[in-house]
Design a protein around this motif. Structure first.
Motif, PDB file in Angstrom:
ATOM      1  N   ARG A   5       0.068   5.115  -0.104  1.00 36.06           N
ATOM      2  CA  ARG A   5      -0.585   5.213   1.211  1.00 36.06           C
ATOM      3  C   ARG A   5       0.315   5.999   2.150  1.00 36.06           C
ATOM      4  NH1 ARG A   5      -3.585   5.184   5.516  1.00 36.06           N
ATOM      5  NH2 ARG A   5      -3.873   3.258   6.678  1.00 36.06           N
ATOM      6  N   VAL A  26      -8.533   8.973   4.181  1.00 34.90           N
ATOM      7  CA  VAL A  26      -7.852   7.904   3.424  1.00 34.90           C
ATOM      8  C   VAL A  26      -8.355   7.911   1.977  1.00 34.90           C
ATOM      9  CG1 VAL A  26      -7.629   5.392   3.171  1.00 34.90           C
ATOM     10  CG2 VAL A  26      -7.378   6.441   5.428  1.00 34.90           C
ATOM     11  N   ASP A  48      -5.704   0.423   4.478  1.00 34.72           N
ATOM     12  CA  ASP A  48      -4.772   0.038   3.398  1.00 34.72           C
ATOM     13  C   ASP A  48      -5.544  -0.542   2.214  1.00 34.72           C
ATOM     14  OD1 ASP A  48      -2.565   0.769   4.881  1.00 34.72           O
ATOM     15  OD2 ASP A  48      -1.874  -1.278   5.284  1.00 34.72           O
ATOM     16  N   SER A  99       0.835  -1.211   0.000  1.00 37.11           N
ATOM     17  CA  SER A  99       0.000   0.000   0.000  1.00 37.11           C
ATOM     18  C   SER A  99       0.868   1.258   0.000  1.00 37.11           C
ATOM     19  CB  SER A  99      -0.907   0.027   1.233  1.00 37.11           C
ATOM     20  OG  SER A  99      -1.618  -1.173   1.341  1.00 37.11           O
ATOM     21  N   HIS A 124      -7.452   2.130   0.344  1.00 35.50           N
ATOM     22  CA  HIS A 124      -6.511   2.919  -0.464  1.00 35.50           C
ATOM     23  C   HIS A 124      -6.230   2.198  -1.789  1.00 35.50           C
ATOM     24  CE1 HIS A 124      -3.072   5.596  -1.290  1.00 35.50           C
ATOM     25  NE2 HIS A 124      -2.510   4.514  -1.773  1.00 35.50           N
TER      26      HIS A 124
END
Lengths: 182, 52
Positions: free
Chosen positions: A39, B9, A153, A34, A156
């Motif tokens: 990320r 996010v 994660d 990620s 993302h």
């Protein structure tokens, strides 16, 4: 897949470590996959899976890594194979440091063997890295790991790769997780 | 899960998806590199891992 980006200290550590592995097969899994694709979170360790090695094979690799400037921070040379065979990760860092470090595990679970077999290549600034299929990473984080960090994660990766994810792979890996467990 | 956190996010992931890597990687590296070098000793790190 090609990726040209400004390298972080984490990227440089990973590139140096996998270069030291030489011909040993490997696959990078979990958080670093990620992070490699943008990320934005801290991570002190990177997870890597290698095939199950005999004691002499593993000690040869241990010595190569030591000669390349890495040291195990969790086990000595004599106990390392026993630890890793008992499914305890061995962590390697650059000599004299603890962070970042590489958590090395044998491919003892069915899913880790799938990740190794189906690994994909990323050319990071023209240097090859082998990573787990993105679809497998997303499902593993959502269905097996499940912490807030892992769910984030996975989200993302879903967004970054939304136009490239394979529905067939998602279905196949989903079925494998169902059948073989985490 | 914190809704504000997952919203961020998602916001950042869309930024990464829609911009070239040399743009987002510069910003990302501020976060990634802020943890290195570490002053932790091996013993402190391993104790922290065990407690975690």
């Amino acid at each position: 897949m090609k990726l040209d980006r400004e390298l972080s200290e984490l990227d440089r550590f990973v590139l140096d470590f996998v270069a030291a592995l030489g011909k040993t097969s490997y696959v990078l899994v979990s958080g670093y996959v990620s992070i490699l694709f943008g990320r934005s979170r801290s991570s002190e360790d990177i997870n890597i899976i290698i095939p199950v090695l005999t004691k002499s094979g593993f000690l040869a690799l241990f010595d190569v890594l030591t000669a390349a400037g890495f040291e195990s921070i969790t086990a000595g040379r004599e106990t390392a194979h026993e630890y890793i065979s008992a499914k305890t990760a061995i962590q390697f860092a650059r000599k004299g440091q603890v962070l970042p470090n590489m958590e090395v595990k044998f491919a003892t679970t069915y899913l880790s063997q799938v990740a190794l077999k189906d690994r994909i290549t990323v050319e990071l600034n023209n240097r090859p890295l082998f990573i787990s299929p993105i679809e497998l990473q997303i499902l593993y984080k959502q269905r097996c790991l499940k912490s807030d960090k892992d769910i984030e994660d996975a989200r993302h990766l879903e967004i970054v790769f939304e136009r490239a994810l394979s529905a067939e792979k998602l279905k196949r890996y989903g079925a494998l997780i169902e059948l073989h467990g985490c | 899960m914190d809704a504000e956190r997952i919203a961020f996010v998602e916001f950042w992931a869309r930024f990464v998806r829609d911009n070239p890597p040399w743009i987002w990687s510069k910003q990302q590296n501020i976060v990634i590199d802020s943890q290195f070098p570490s002053t932790l000793t091996r013993e402190q790190y391993l104790r922290m891992k065990r407690e975690f």
